[in-house]
Design an enzyme around this catalytic site. Structure first.
Site, short mmCIF file in Angstrom:
data_model
loop_
_atom_site.label_atom_id
_atom_site.label_comp_id
_atom_site.label_asym_id
_atom_site.label_seq_id
_atom_site.Cartn_x
_atom_site.Cartn_y
_atom_site.Cartn_z
N SER A 75 -9.77 1.49 2.68
CA SER A 75 -8.88 2.26 1.86
C SER A 75 -7.80 1.47 1.13
O SER A 75 -7.26 1.96 0.14
CB SER A 75 -8.20 3.32 2.73
N SER A 86 -9.99 -0.81 6.96
CA SER A 86 -9.35 -0.63 5.65
C SER A 86 -8.55 -1.83 5.14
O SER A 86 -8.06 -1.80 4.01
CB SER A 86 -8.45 0.60 5.66
N LYS A 127 0.85 -1.18 0.00
CA LYS A 127 0.00 0.00 0.00
C LYS A 127 0.90 1.24 0.00
O LYS A 127 1.88 1.30 0.75
CB LYS A 127 -0.88 -0.02 1.25
#
Lengths: 99, 496
Positions: free
Chosen positions: B154, B178, B79
């Site tokens: 997310s 997330s 990420k």
């Protein structure tokens, strides 16, 4: 009655250092009003005697020995800076003309 | 079978045995990325040469006889909120476009040392604020099950990359769901470790009392191997827990839940939940019973106010954390024409560099923390946080783990909730309590919803530092369902 006024949102934007346009202020005022109305549900919870939690775990301050350690070089520390002068961060003026 | 269809554990074993090189495995995944990225758009940054250089270095270390972990040579996607010194790190924000951190996050540093090979940086909602990855300043990411749907958020780039077989493993961060929510809606495994069990050092901060890095994988054992590889005490993170890492790999290899006590959270079902989600969830609860667990209903009344409490606490912390983006030391600077003051440049830069959701949350947090409102909003939310922790404590007096659906619905359409923040926030309804209490929680696939054919996730919650229980139950569910299905749920990315 709305939970938050457009003037209050303009004040929040100033405090938050966000230079918003008039259109943006209108838009965020409507959205923040709806969000604040929804999150205000927390005030319905009876919690007078409940202690607040700022963290999930019971951690207190963590210290290390005050010893000199290796850190970033000036080149590394300045590598992402928008403007550099003489090994320092160059910034716009921070004091008024009179100062 | 092609290399991209192998599990991370299999790839690690093949590389260790010398059957295949880290370079060959990296090339197979880079080729897959080149093929499907135009459709999925999971990545923000890919640099084939940097990846292959890392793979060559791992091959050399293995040839030299260096003892590396079970994932040496296995590729991973990160990420784009984890600092990587050899790849840009942007948090999917224009304010950090092109920024290269001078150091690695502890998680990425440990994974480098363990010999994992970085495929690139994945897309996310800007600063991890969102549930769909549509808040990325660069582009949305598409769900490999149906390209018109969101991959969750997310950490949606990380979930999509693994579900699209672009990477066997990826990292994410979970502040309100997330990791678990994107894992659920893409049919993969995602784990939020106990808060403080994995280091936050070098991860761009959103809400520091909640942010928790964790693993994504296509199966429970791979997630456990990754979890173990980056976890453990870190002196660079003052909220890191100084305790042994729970034995998650051993638990993932022990899919036996006979005699375990499992609590069904009463508050997380019924109205507002998609019928197909509840159907799969109710089936898996029966399955747990048939595997020898004792299932009881547990009430956690304060969980119903977790969502509003979270949307006061997380924005409050974000308004403080994001003050560091001041246009002075790194990142974007706008409007510095020699006449404007630092304060004016700051406000112009932040207005140009932050997207709408980030601005909303900064202002909401500033509001909740301002004098006159502090007690009614932030202070009251902190009290609700205590009540939620007490509900968990009371529940864990009766049961070993709690279960619920991971999300109220399957993946929604791109654009469907983009202009309605409150509708978007509901995606995290079931995942938020574990963040507020710091507990461990996992999402594992439990089937496809009848009405849309999209994946459904089962959430398994366990007490602080009992992460191994999530893996034990997750492995048992996975084993039983795979024998019923005749293989994994995600045999291939259906729309690619």
């Amino acid at each position: 009655m709305s939970a938050i006024t457009r003037d209050e949102v303009a004040h929040l934007a100033r405090l938050s250092r966000l230079a918003l346009t008039d259109d943006e202020l209108d838009h965020y005022a409507t959205q923040l009003d709806a969000i604040i109305e929804a999150v205000a549900k927390v005030s319905e919870v009876a919690a007078e005697d409940v202690p607040p939690s700022s963290h999930a775990l019971p951690l207190t301050n963590v210290f290390r020995a005050d010893e000199v350690r290796q850190s970033l070089t000036p080149e590394q520390a300045l590598s992402g800076a928008p403007a550099v002068e003489d090994d320092r961060f160059q910034v716009p003026r921070i004091l008024g003309e009179e100062a | 079978m092609s290399l991209i269809r192998k599990t991370a554990a299999e790839l690690g074993a093949m590389i260790a045995a010398g059957d295949v090189s880290a370079v060959e495995v990296a090339e197979a995944h880079l080729d897959r990325m080149a093929e499907v990225e135009p459709k999925v758009k999971a990545f923000l940054h890919v640099d084939r040469e940097v990846t292959l250089e890392q793979a060559r270095a791992v091959d050399a270390r293995l040839r030299a006889g260096e003892k590396l972990g079970p994932l040496a040579g296995v590729p991973i996607a990160h990420k784009d909120i984890f600092s990587t010194h050899d790849m840009p790190t942007t948090a999917a924000s224009k304010i950090l476009e092109g920024w290269r951190p001078p150091y690695d996050a502890t998680v990425t540093k440990r994974l480098r040392e363990a010999g994992l090979v970085f495929l690139g940086k994945t897309n996310l909602d800007e600063f991890a604020m969102g549930s769909s990855t549509e808040n990325s300043a660069y582009h949305p990411t598409h769900n490999p099950w149906d390209l018109t749907k969101v991959p969750g958020g997310s950490s949606g780039g990380s979930s999509a990359a693994v579900a699209a077989y672009e990477a066997p493993l990826s990292t994410g961060t979970d502040t309100g769901g997330s990791i678990r929510q994107p894992a659920a809606v893409t049919g993969i495994v995602g784990m939020k470790p106990t808060y403080g069990g994995s280091s936050r050092y070098g991860i761009i901060a959103f809400a520091s009392s909640l942010d928790t890095p964790g693993p994504f994988a296509r199966n429970v054992l791979d997630a456990a191997l990754l979890h173990e590889a980056f976890s453990g005490h870190d002196p660079m993170d003052s909220t890191s827990v100084d305790a042994p890492v729970p034995s998650v790999v051993e638990a993932a290899k022990s899919p036996d839940i006979a005699g375990m006590r499992i609590g069904v959270v009463k508050e997380f079902s019924g109205e507002g939940y998609q019928a197909g989600v509840l159907a799969r969830y109710n089936e898996v609860v029966k399955l747990l019973e048939s595997l020898g667990a004792t299932v009881v209903e547990v009430s956690c009344p304060s969980f119903t106010t977790a969502l509003p409490a979270y949307y006061l606490i997380a924005p409050s912390e974000c308004s403080s954390n994001l003050a560091r983006f001041d246009a002075m030391r790194y990142g974007l600077r706008v409007g510095d024409d020699g006449t404007r003051s630092a304060e004016e440049v700051m406000a112009l830069t932040r207005a140009a560099g932050f997207g709408p959701e980030v601005k909303r949350r900064i202002m909401l947090g500033t509001y909740a923390l301002s004098s006159g409102y502090y007690d009614a909003y932030y202070g009251q939310a902190q009290k609700v946080r205590t009540l939620i922790a007490r509900d968990f404590e009371a529940a864990y007096q009766q049961v070993d783990v709690l279960v619920s659906p991971t999300t109220p619905t399957t993946a929604f359409a791109i654009g469907e909730r983009a202009d309605d923040p409150m509708a978007m926030y509901l995606a995290d309804l079931c995942t938020i309590p574990s963040n507020l209490a710091g507990n461990a929680a996992m999402s594992v696939p439990c089937g496809l919803a009848d009405e849309d054919g999209l994946p459904v996730g089962l959430q398994i919650m366990a007490p602080v530092l009992a992460d191994d229980r999530c893996y034990r139950v997750g492995a048992a569910v996975e084993k039983a369902l795979e024998s019923r299905w005749g293989g994994p749920l995600l045999k291939e990315a259906p729309s690619l």
